[in-house]
Design a protein around this motif. Structure first.
Motif, PDB file in Angstrom:
ATOM      1  N   ASN A 157       0.818  -1.215   0.000  1.00 15.81           N
ATOM      2  CA  ASN A 157       0.000   0.000   0.000  1.00 15.81           C
ATOM      3  C   ASN A 157       0.852   1.265   0.000  1.00 15.81           C
ATOM      4  OD1 ASN A 157      -2.762  -0.949  -0.018  1.00 15.81           O
ATOM      5  ND2 ASN A 157      -2.320  -1.813   1.987  1.00 15.81           N
ATOM      6  N   LYS A 159       2.149   1.792  -3.518  1.00 10.91           N
ATOM      7  CA  LYS A 159       1.015   2.200  -4.356  1.00 10.91           C
ATOM      8  C   LYS A 159       0.665   3.676  -4.097  1.00 10.91           C
ATOM      9  CE  LYS A 159      -3.709   0.773  -5.463  1.00 10.91           C
ATOM     10  NZ  LYS A 159      -4.756  -0.231  -5.181  1.00 10.91           N
ATOM     11  N   PHE A 160       0.689   4.078  -2.824  1.00  6.26           N
ATOM     12  CA  PHE A 160       0.394   5.461  -2.463  1.00  6.26           C
ATOM     13  C   PHE A 160       1.419   6.426  -3.073  1.00  6.26           C
ATOM     14  CE2 PHE A 160       1.232   8.953   0.598  1.00  6.26           C
ATOM     15  CZ  PHE A 160       0.078   9.684   0.368  1.00  6.26           C
ATOM     16  N   TYR A 202       0.869   6.786  -6.703  1.00  6.55           N
ATOM     17  CA  TYR A 202      -0.311   7.642  -6.892  1.00  6.55           C
ATOM     18  C   TYR A 202       0.073   9.116  -6.701  1.00  6.55           C
ATOM     19  CZ  TYR A 202      -4.878   9.741  -6.020  1.00  6.55           C
ATOM     20  OH  TYR A 202      -5.982  10.549  -6.064  1.00  6.55           O
ATOM     21  N   ASN A 262       1.968  -2.845  -8.947  1.00  6.47           N
ATOM     22  CA  ASN A 262       1.666  -1.467  -8.560  1.00  6.47           C
ATOM     23  C   ASN A 262       2.179  -0.479  -9.601  1.00  6.47           C
ATOM     24  OD1 ASN A 262       0.360  -2.209  -6.217  1.00  6.47           O
ATOM     25  ND2 ASN A 262       2.027  -1.634  -4.845  1.00  6.47           N
ATOM     26  N   ILE A 290      -6.217   9.797   2.152  1.00  8.16           N
ATOM     27  CA  ILE A 290      -6.686   8.468   1.762  1.00  8.16           C
ATOM     28  C   ILE A 290      -6.495   7.539   2.944  1.00  8.16           C
ATOM     29  CG2 ILE A 290      -6.276   6.514   0.211  1.00  8.16           C
ATOM     30  CD1 ILE A 290      -5.028   8.614  -1.746  1.00  8.16           C
ATOM     31  N   MET A 291      -7.488   6.686   3.183  1.00  6.58           N
ATOM     32  CA  MET A 291      -7.360   5.668   4.228  1.00  6.58           C
ATOM     33  C   MET A 291      -7.595   4.300   3.608  1.00  6.58           C
ATOM     34  SD  MET A 291      -9.197   7.388   7.505  1.00  6.58           S
ATOM     35  CE  MET A 291      -8.348   6.335   8.669  1.00  6.58           C
ATOM     36  N   PHE A 292      -6.931   3.310   4.181  1.00  6.58           N
ATOM     37  CA  PHE A 292      -7.126   1.931   3.741  1.00  6.58           C
ATOM     38  C   PHE A 292      -6.718   1.010   4.878  1.00  6.58           C
ATOM     39  CE2 PHE A 292      -3.068   3.568   2.160  1.00  6.58           C
ATOM     40  CZ  PHE A 292      -2.163   2.717   2.788  1.00  6.58           C
ATOM     41  N   ASP A 333      -4.747  -2.164   6.473  1.00  3.01           N
ATOM     42  CA  ASP A 333      -3.380  -2.613   6.296  1.00  3.01           C
ATOM     43  C   ASP A 333      -3.361  -4.043   5.751  1.00  3.01           C
ATOM     44  OD1 ASP A 333      -0.645  -2.665   6.332  1.00  3.01           O
ATOM     45  OD2 ASP A 333      -0.497  -3.154   8.460  1.00  3.01           O
ATOM     46  N   TRP A 349      -9.337   1.810  -1.225  1.00  4.48           N
ATOM     47  CA  TRP A 349      -8.975   3.127  -0.706  1.00  4.48           C
ATOM     48  C   TRP A 349     -10.245   3.941  -0.499  1.00  4.48           C
ATOM     49  CZ3 TRP A 349      -4.201   5.609  -3.488  1.00  4.48           C
ATOM     50  CH2 TRP A 349      -3.089   4.781  -3.323  1.00  4.48           C
ATOM     51  N   TYR A 350     -10.224   4.767   0.540  1.00  5.07           N
ATOM     52  CA  TYR A 350     -11.333   5.668   0.843  1.00  5.07           C
ATOM     53  C   TYR A 350     -10.789   7.074   0.981  1.00  5.07           C
ATOM     54  CZ  TYR A 350     -13.472   1.225   2.029  1.00  5.07           C
ATOM     55  OH  TYR A 350     -13.929  -0.070   1.993  1.00  5.07           O
ATOM     56  N   ARG A 351     -11.406   8.014   0.296  1.00  7.16           N
ATOM     57  CA  ARG A 351     -11.030   9.408   0.466  1.00  7.16           C
ATOM     58  C   ARG A 351     -11.721   9.930   1.719  1.00  7.16           C
ATOM     59  NH1 ARG A 351     -10.072   8.198  -4.378  1.00  7.16           N
ATOM     60  NH2 ARG A 351      -8.375   9.121  -5.541  1.00  7.16           N
TER      61      ARG A 351
END
Length: 192
Positions: free
Chosen positions: A6, A9-10, A13, A42, A177-179, A181, A187-189
């Protein structure tokens, strides 16, 4: 402390959104904790063609550390800050104490990949990070939030970052962004 599936990936992004990694600081020397297969996936998902063998070379080039991945993102220099020289950080400094002026406004990107929750004097540590950012630069935090019990001194809520990284303090929150682990987590904004 490290960049996992993650975390990588972040950062990919963030690169796609215009983050400049030319001069990058990491808070703690960050491990690259991802398999070649997931790193390649990724990178491909971010729009760049790469073989699994090329992703593997990113992993082996840094002997487990993240610098080659940050160079892949465009870093010309990577400076790591840590309280000890155990992992060969570039700068050995206790983030509980203010940094000197030589690091102020020096970095286009400052990445906390899971260190600040381990620093007892969090306000000073966060201030150090924010003072390192050059005008127009970015602070990228990959940190556990509430209910991650037993990890570090603190767990942070989104409100902390929304209230610190705001206009009166000279910052603009571009996106939170939260996700969970876990690999492949949605992902959630997060709204303020």
């Amino acid at each position: 402390m490290g960049l996992d599936a993650n975390g990588t990936k972040f950062l990919l992004y963030a690169k796609s959104k215009g983050v400049d990694f030319t001069s990058t600081a990491t808070i703690g020397r960050q491990w690259l904790l991802v398999s070649d297969r997931i790193l390649a996936a990724n990178i491909r998902e971010s729009g760049t063609a790469i073989s699994t063998a090329s992703a593997a070379s990113i992993l082996t080039a840094g002997k487990g550390f993240c610098e080659p991945f940050l160079e892949f993102l465009g870093a010309a220099s990577v400076t790591s800050f840590d309280a000890s020289d155990y992992e060969n950080a570039t700068v050995v400094h206790d983030l509980n104490k203010p940094l000197g002026d030589e690091h102020r406004s020096q970095f286009t990107a400052v990445i906390d990949g899971g260190t600040l929750e381990h620093v007892f004097n969090f306000p000073i540590a966060l201030k150090n990070c924010l003072e390192m950012i050059s005008p127009g630069g970015h602070f990228l935090a990959i940190t556990p939030t509430n209910n991650f019990s037993g990890h570090g001194f603190y767990q942070f809520s989104p409100e902390l970052f929304f209230n610190v990284l705001d206009e009166p303090n000279g910052f603009e929150m571009l996106e939170m962004i939260m996700f969970e682990d876990r690999v492949g987590a949605p992902w959630y904004r997060v709204s303020d």
